[in-house]
Design an enzyme around this catalytic site. Structure first.
Site, PDB file in Angstrom:
ATOM      1  N   HIS A 163       2.927  13.278  23.922  1.00 36.95           N
ATOM      2  CA  HIS A 163       3.698  12.339  22.833  1.00 36.95           C
ATOM      3  C   HIS A 163       4.524  13.046  22.071  1.00 36.95           C
ATOM      4  CE1 HIS A 163       0.154   9.946  24.471  1.00 36.95           C
ATOM      5  NE2 HIS A 163       0.935   9.200  24.161  1.00 36.95           N
ATOM      6  N   ARG A 199       9.100   8.190  21.621  1.00 39.66           N
ATOM      7  CA  ARG A 199       8.523   6.732  20.916  1.00 39.66           C
ATOM      8  C   ARG A 199       9.015   6.528  19.532  1.00 39.66           C
ATOM      9  NH1 ARG A 199       3.767   4.260  23.720  1.00 39.66           N
ATOM     10  NH2 ARG A 199       3.507   5.616  25.563  1.00 39.66           N
ATOM     11  N   ARG A 239      -2.442  14.215   5.511  1.00 35.13           N
ATOM     12  CA  ARG A 239      -1.848  12.845   5.471  1.00 35.13           C
ATOM     13  C   ARG A 239      -1.134  12.361   4.394  1.00 35.13           C
ATOM     14  NH1 ARG A 239      -1.467   7.666   6.835  1.00 35.13           N
ATOM     15  NH2 ARG A 239      -2.958   6.351   5.543  1.00 35.13           N
ATOM     16  N   GLY A 246      -0.440   9.048   2.740  1.00 27.32           N
ATOM     17  CA  GLY A 246      -0.423   7.596   3.159  1.00 27.32           C
ATOM     18  C   GLY A 246      -0.286   6.684   2.034  1.00 27.32           C
ATOM     19  N   THR A 247      -0.433   5.412   2.459  1.00 22.67           N
ATOM     20  CA  THR A 247      -0.460   4.378   1.575  1.00 22.67           C
ATOM     21  C   THR A 247      -1.861   3.607   1.696  1.00 22.67           C
ATOM     22  OG1 THR A 247       0.757   2.496   2.837  1.00 22.67           O
ATOM     23  CG2 THR A 247       1.950   3.802   1.426  1.00 22.67           C
ATOM     24  N   GLU A 281      -6.425   5.235   8.593  1.00 20.36           N
ATOM     25  CA  GLU A 281      -6.492   6.690   9.557  1.00 20.36           C
ATOM     26  C   GLU A 281      -7.387   7.762   9.413  1.00 20.36           C
ATOM     27  OE1 GLU A 281      -3.409   5.359   8.197  1.00 20.36           O
ATOM     28  OE2 GLU A 281      -2.846   4.362   9.917  1.00 20.36           O
ATOM     29  N   ASP A 305      -0.594  -1.481  -2.683  1.00 16.63           N
ATOM     30  CA  ASP A 305      -1.116  -2.572  -3.301  1.00 16.63           C
ATOM     31  C   ASP A 305      -2.448  -2.756  -3.629  1.00 16.63           C
ATOM     32  OD1 ASP A 305      -1.186  -2.322   0.026  1.00 16.63           O
ATOM     33  OD2 ASP A 305      -2.840  -3.616  -0.306  1.00 16.63           O
TER      34      ASP A 305
HETATM   35  O1  R1P Z   1       1.379   4.114   4.948  1.00 16.24           O
HETATM   36  P1  R1P Z   1       0.770   4.530   6.015  1.00 16.24           P
HETATM   37  O2  R1P Z   1       0.471   6.210   6.110  1.00 16.24           O
HETATM   38  O3  R1P Z   1       1.205   3.966   7.305  1.00 16.24           O
HETATM   39  O4  R1P Z   1      -0.950   3.932   5.670  1.00 16.24           O
HETATM   40  C1  R1P Z   1      -1.286   2.797   5.400  1.00 16.24           C
HETATM   41  O5  R1P Z   1      -0.341   1.887   5.783  1.00 16.24           O
HETATM   42  C2  R1P Z   1      -0.425   1.096   7.131  1.00 16.24           C
HETATM   43  C3  R1P Z   1      -0.670  -0.388   7.030  1.00 16.24           C
HETATM   44  O6  R1P Z   1       0.476  -0.913   6.339  1.00 16.24           O
HETATM   45  C4  R1P Z   1      -1.648   1.825   7.806  1.00 16.24           C
HETATM   46  O7  R1P Z   1      -1.247   2.797   8.482  1.00 16.24           O
HETATM   47  C5  R1P Z   1      -2.305   2.168   6.466  1.00 16.24           C
HETATM   48  O8  R1P Z   1      -3.379   3.315   6.753  1.00 16.24           O
HETATM   49  O1  URA Z   2      -4.386  -0.261   5.255  1.00 19.25           O
HETATM   50  C1  URA Z   2      -3.917  -0.650   4.276  1.00 19.25           C
HETATM   51  C2  URA Z   2      -2.729  -0.018   3.540  1.00 19.25           C
HETATM   52  C3  URA Z   2      -2.382  -0.703   2.377  1.00 19.25           C
HETATM   53  N1  URA Z   2      -3.149  -1.555   2.033  1.00 19.25           N
HETATM   54  C4  URA Z   2      -4.275  -2.376   2.750  1.00 19.25           C
HETATM   55  O2  URA Z   2      -4.928  -3.037   2.114  1.00 19.25           O
HETATM   56  N2  URA Z   2      -4.538  -1.572   3.869  1.00 19.25           N
END
Ligand code: R1P
Ligand code: URA
Length: 235
Positions: free
Chosen positions: A4, A43, A87, A89-90, A181, A204
């Site tokens: 990938h 991808r 990572r 992330g959010t 993740e 959020d």
């Molecule tokens: O902003 P990322 O890194 O994608 O992380 C969060 O956002 C996604 C969901 O909207 C999920 O992948 C979650 O883990």
């Molecule tokens: O996985 C996620 C990411 C952002 N907000 C959430 O509630 N869940």
């Protein structure tokens, strides 16, 4: 090349940032790296290598959820020799005192995914951050007077979780936020004997419903990225 990831051998640095969103990877590469070169478009899961403060660093989108990040993390470690995976992330906060736009460093990750139950034949495994990466990221945040929450997160297989009681129970057990993740990243890094850390920005609030826009999720969160990059180049 791996299945990938279309990069040649040596095109990916030993230290890598892993946002879920491939467009966040592009944004990070273009805004923070010098001479970024795109090594993967397979991808649409964009990956770049460039330099940051003179050191080679990569950034690779992972997609959303455990199956997707597991593919990218495994191929990065197995086929490209990546050693430090961070990572960026959010997440959704589930504690009242954790606010939207706060930073979280994930010390551990519980999960409702079955992957570790299958991997460990029903026995629980505790996916845990690498301490060296965690300490470095925390120290950088403190030096910059950034308020950071360090604690446990919950890696869910479900974004639209309808079980409010379950969320309350996780909150009662000290979990700071939900994302999708980290448990897989920490488990696979442990398996391959390399370092991993998740640094998250609260996008959020699950309890209050407050949220940030998709554009803000993609383009902002610079503090998290700078902490991750300054951590990455120490290893
Ligand atoms: O902003 P990322 O890194 O994608 O992380 C969060 O956002 C996604 C969901 O909207 C999920 O992948 C979650 O883990
Ligand atoms: O996985 C996620 C990411 C952002 N907000 C959430 O509630 N869940």
């Amino acid at each position: 090349m791996s299945v990938h990831i279309g990069a040649n051998e040596n095109e990916i640095a030993e230290s890598i940032l892993l946002p879920g969103d491939p467009l966040r990877a592009k944004f990070i590469a273009e805004k923070f790296l010098e001479n970024p070169k795109c090594y993967n478009e397979v991808r649409g899961m964009l990956g770049y290598t460039g330099t940051y403060k003179g050191k080679r660093v990569s950034v690779q989108g992972t997609g959303m959820g455990i199956p997707s990040i597991s593919i990218y993390a495994q191929e990065l470690m197995q086929s490209y020799g990546v050693k430090n995976l961070i990572r960026v992330g959010t997440c959704g906060a589930i504690q009242e005192d954790v606010k939207v736009r706060d930073l979280i460093i994930a010390m551990s990750a519980s999960t409702d995914s079955a992957v570790n139950k299958i991997r460990f034949k029903g026995i629980d495994f505790a996916p845990t951050a690498n301490f060296d990466l965690l300490k470095a990221a925390y120290d950088i945040a403190v030096q910059r007077n950034k308020q950071v929450n360090v604690g446990s997160v919950f890696t869910s297989d479900t974004f639209y979780n309808e079980d409010k009681e379950a969320v309350q129970n996780w909150a009662k057990h000290g979990i700071l936020a939900l994302e999708m993740e980290t448990a897989a990243l920490y488990t696979l890094a442990a398996k391959f004997g390399v370092k991993a850390l998740s640094i998250l920005t609260v996008s959020d609030h699950v309890l209050t419903g407050e949220e940030t826009s998709a554009e803000e999720r993609q383009k902002t969160f610079g503090e998290m990225v700078e902490i991750a990059l300054d951590t990455a180049i120490q290893f």
